[in-house]
Design a protein around this motif. Structure first.
Motif, mmCIF file in Angstrom:
data_model
loop_
_atom_site.group_PDB
_atom_site.id
_atom_site.type_symbol
_atom_site.label_atom_id
_atom_site.label_comp_id
_atom_site.label_asym_id
_atom_site.label_seq_id
_atom_site.Cartn_x
_atom_site.Cartn_y
_atom_site.Cartn_z
ATOM 1 N N LYS A 186 -78.122 -7.087 54.005
ATOM 2 C CA LYS A 186 -78.803 -6.196 53.060
ATOM 3 C C LYS A 186 -77.849 -5.189 52.442
ATOM 4 O O LYS A 186 -78.013 -4.801 51.290
ATOM 5 N N ASP A 187 -76.856 -4.741 53.223
ATOM 6 C CA ASP A 187 -75.977 -3.691 52.736
ATOM 7 C C ASP A 187 -74.678 -4.206 52.138
ATOM 8 O O ASP A 187 -73.848 -3.420 51.673
ATOM 9 N N ILE A 196 -66.985 -4.988 55.748
ATOM 10 C CA ILE A 196 -68.147 -5.087 54.861
ATOM 11 C C ILE A 196 -67.736 -4.663 53.458
ATOM 12 O O ILE A 196 -67.077 -3.631 53.275
ATOM 13 N N ILE A 197 -68.118 -5.484 52.477
ATOM 14 C CA ILE A 197 -67.889 -5.138 51.075
ATOM 15 C C ILE A 197 -69.249 -4.848 50.451
ATOM 16 O O ILE A 197 -70.155 -5.678 50.496
ATOM 17 N N SER A 198 -69.374 -3.686 49.871
ATOM 18 C CA SER A 198 -70.639 -3.299 49.252
ATOM 19 C C SER A 198 -70.940 -4.211 48.073
ATOM 20 O O SER A 198 -70.040 -4.612 47.329
ATOM 21 N N PHE A 199 -72.215 -4.537 47.885
ATOM 22 C CA PHE A 199 -72.618 -5.381 46.774
ATOM 23 C C PHE A 199 -72.277 -4.745 45.434
ATOM 24 O O PHE A 199 -72.111 -5.431 44.427
ATOM 25 N N HIS A 230 -71.193 -12.994 40.164
ATOM 26 C CA HIS A 230 -71.498 -14.340 40.655
ATOM 27 C C HIS A 230 -71.607 -14.376 42.177
ATOM 28 O O HIS A 230 -72.016 -15.376 42.761
ATOM 29 N N PHE A 231 -71.219 -13.270 42.844
ATOM 30 C CA PHE A 231 -71.402 -13.183 44.289
ATOM 31 C C PHE A 231 -72.862 -12.913 44.635
ATOM 32 O O PHE A 231 -73.273 -13.101 45.782
ATOM 33 N N LEU A 232 -73.615 -12.463 43.651
ATOM 34 C CA LEU A 232 -74.975 -12.021 43.923
ATOM 35 C C LEU A 232 -76.032 -13.017 43.460
ATOM 36 O O LEU A 232 -77.163 -12.988 43.950
ATOM 37 N N ASN A 233 -75.686 -13.898 42.489
ATOM 38 C CA ASN A 233 -76.720 -14.800 41.982
ATOM 39 C C ASN A 233 -76.998 -15.927 42.967
ATOM 40 O O ASN A 233 -76.266 -16.112 43.939
ATOM 41 N N ILE A 234 -78.055 -16.671 42.705
ATOM 42 C CA ILE A 234 -78.470 -17.715 43.644
ATOM 43 C C ILE A 234 -78.335 -19.096 43.018
ATOM 44 O O ILE A 234 -79.004 -20.035 43.418
ATOM 45 N N GLU A 239 -84.413 -19.377 48.092
ATOM 46 C CA GLU A 239 -84.150 -18.386 47.046
ATOM 47 C C GLU A 239 -83.266 -17.259 47.558
ATOM 48 O O GLU A 239 -83.244 -16.181 46.955
ATOM 49 N N GLU A 240 -82.536 -17.502 48.617
ATOM 50 C CA GLU A 240 -81.714 -16.451 49.213
ATOM 51 C C GLU A 240 -80.284 -16.942 49.370
ATOM 52 O O GLU A 240 -80.040 -18.089 49.748
ATOM 53 N N ARG A 241 -79.340 -16.076 49.043
ATOM 54 C CA ARG A 241 -77.930 -16.405 49.231
ATOM 55 C C ARG A 241 -77.508 -15.923 50.613
ATOM 56 O O ARG A 241 -77.416 -14.725 50.875
#
Length: 607
Positions: free
Chosen positions: A308-309, A327-330, A336-340, A377-379
């Motif tokens: 989540k973080d 940890i790398i913050s979103f 493209h690291f965030l899309n599904i 629907e989750e990465r």
């Protein structure tokens, strides 16, 4: 052996093909030469007639041909000589000449002269009359036909009628054309020589072409056999530009694709097995990263697990422990690291700049790509791999592997959920046991901690440590069947009460006997009150007949029991506990294990 036989058959086939081709060429040569000979004679007559006849009949007098053969034989003989000279010397015996005349008002044809073949006939056949009639008014008639080597005649007709003639005059030339069999009989020497030359050339050309075809085909067949037996390093190379070269390059491309798929399937199989053998997500992802790196020539591989973080670096090859867990913050991650989507993206220099303190610059090569690992629907994670260049096959293989990693992570999630449930159930049971008496609260958890610490001192593997943890938590589960009045009795127990107390290891074994995979745990639960000298219960085992897991639990259980207050006594001080344990070496405790345990509690006391 099969390839050599195949090469010989191919050689024989090609040789026979060339022989057949040679015979066809010979046959066609015969047909052509015969047909051309007929045409040459026709052209000779056609060319020479007008000149020779004009010289002989340079006059306006009508019907000179009739007069020459009927009234003045000497002129007719000269004309015969001229016509005869038009016949090639080597065809004298095969060509006949006949001159026919015909009055317009008469239906009969008159034969003025005949020379050579065919012989003069007393009466003119009806078929010949029709041919003569059709030749009137035409300078010449020559009908070329398809010659297939059959014996027969070729007929030529020339209209010699002049403008002043009162009669029609048709010259009939009859050519005898030899058939193929007659030609072979008359030209035996020529035929034998020609056949020998054709066969020799056919053998030479057949051998040359057979070798040029059979050798590369044999090589391709041998390579294909090796490939079919599992040698995935076989390459079908060829510099040829013909069909064999195209076939070799097609096979090479196909083998490369199959090798990629086979390697991917092997890696996927290893990932499947890793799910079963891994006890933690981190252990699983470490194995996964290593397997993928091995498939891609030991190139750098990183796996980021999404939370989540942010994204957590959970595996890295080559191993750099100092960076794991970062940890790398979103907010700082590329979009493209965030899309599904399932798109495999090439990472830009800016993307790599974000990760250089984690991935380290020396791990980055010419191309670095990010492959998403999705769960519906989750990465769940992102796989990053770097190498000099990625082919289409590489990208396809990585897509397949990413899907398999997703399956592995989902399986691990399910395993972790089951483990969390199992832990919850174990803790509930443990606390139920400890809740039976206010004096034993937390006892099982403390025994578990001490037992695990001793197991690690013994360099036990992860599975053995897990069994020790579970056995320690459940070692007193049999006390659920012991009345609280006995457990909390402040004074000494009667013999009957002590007998009831001593039944709890057996009761505990009975409670968990139907749990699959708990054989080692059951031995710890049943035998944790056995003594080294054989005076323990329930089975009176001694020495190393007592399972190691039970000997470990005995040390931890006794130490915690004497260190805590009980209704019938106060707990020992650390020094008293230490002395008591030493005194029981060889009687209650395994002497060697005791030494390790004493060093352990000494370290804990110091810490």
């Amino acid at each position: 052996m099969q390839y050599r036989l195949g090469s010989k058959l191919l050689f024989l086939k090609i040789t026979l093909l060339f022989v057949f081709f040679g015979l066809i060429v010979g046959y066609m040569s015969f047909l052509t030469s015969t047909a051309l000979s007929s045409f040459e004679i026709y052209q000779t007559f056609k060319r020479e007639f007008s000149e020779r006849l004009q010289d002989l009949f340079d006059s306006d007098e009508p019907d000179l041909l009739y007069k020459a053969f009927v009234d003045t034989p000497q002129v007719g003989n000269e004309l015969k000589r001229v016509l005869s000279n038009l016949i090639p010397q080597d065809h004298k015996d095969k060509i006949g000449l006949s001159l026919y005349s015909h009055k317009p008002d008469d239906s009969e044809w008159i034969n003025l002269f005949s020379q050579g073949f065919p012989q003069t006939e007393e009466s003119i056949p009806t078929g010949l009359k029709n041919q003569l009639q059709s030749a009137i008014g035409k300078k010449h008639i020559y009908n070329p036909d398809i010659f297939i080597g059959m014996e027969g005649r070729k007929e030529l007709f020339f209209d010699l009628t002049s403008e002043n003639d009162n009669m029609y005059y048709i010259l009939h030339v009859s050519l005898e054309r030899e058939g193929l069999l007659k030609f072979l009989e008359s030209e035996k020497r020529t035929f034998i020589s020609f056949t020998t030359i054709v066969l020799t050339l056919s053998l030479i050309l057949g051998a040359f072409f057979a070798k040029s075809l059979s050798r590369p085909i044999q090589k391709l067949a041998e390579q294909a056999l090796l490939f079919s037996k599992g040698d995935m390093e076989v390459h079908f190379k060829s510099k040829r530009l013909d069909d064999i070269g195209i076939l070799a390059r097609s096979l090479d491309k196909m083998s490369l694709n199959l090798k990629h798929r086979f390697d991917s399937m092997q890696t996927m199989n290893r990932i499947d097995k890793a799910v079963l053998s891994s006890l933690s997500r981190r252990d699983l992802l470490k194995k996964v990263a290593n397997y993928i790196s091995e498939q891609f020539d030991s190139n750098p591989v990183a796996v980021f697990v999404h939370r989540k973080d942010g994204a957590v670096l959970s595996a890295l090859v080559p191993d750099r422990n100092i960076t794991l867990g970062r940890i790398i913050s979103f907010q700082t991650l590329p979009e493209h690291f965030l899309n599904i989507s399932n798109d495999i993206r090439e990472m830009s220099d800016n993307d790599l700049e974000i990760h250089k303190d984690i991935l380290l610059p020396d791990l980055i090569q010419e191309e670095t790509i990010a492959i998403p690992i999705l769960n519906n629907e989750e990465r769940m994670a992102t796989l990053i791999i770097s190498q000099n260049q990625f082919s289409d096959q590489d990208r396809e293989a990585l897509g397949m592997l990413a899907d398999q990693v997703g399956v592995a992570l989902r399986s691990m999630n399910e395993v972790e959920q089951r483990e969390d449930m199992s832990k919850g159930i174990l803790m509930a049971l443990t606390r139920s046991v400890d809740a039976k008496s206010r004096w034993t609260a937390g006892h099982s958890e403390r025994v578990s901690s001490l037992s695990i610490a001793l197991g690690k001192k013994l360099n036990m593997n992860t599975e053995e440590i897990q069994n020790i943890r579970i056995a320690a938590l459940l070692h007193d589960i049999g006390k659920l069947g012991i009345p609280e009045a006995i457990l909390d009795k402040p004074g000494r127990l009667s013999e009957e009460e002590f007998t009831i107390i001593k039944s709890h290891p057996q009761k505990g074994d009975t409670i968990i006997q139907d749990l699959p995979g708990f054989e080692e745990v059951r031995m710890g639960v049943r035998h944790h009150h056995e003594k080294w000298d054989g005076s323990g219960y329930p089975d009176g085992l001694s020495g190393k007949r007592i399972p190691l897991i039970a000997r470990i639990l005995t040390l931890a259980d006794v130490y915690d029991a004497i260190s805590e207050d009980r209704p019938y006594r106060k707990g020992f001080t650390p020094e008293e506990s230490y002395t008591f344990l030493q005194d029981q070496s060889g009687s209650i405790f395994d002497p060697d294990l005791l030494l390790l345990f004493l060093s352990l509690i000494s370290e804990e006391a110091l810490s």
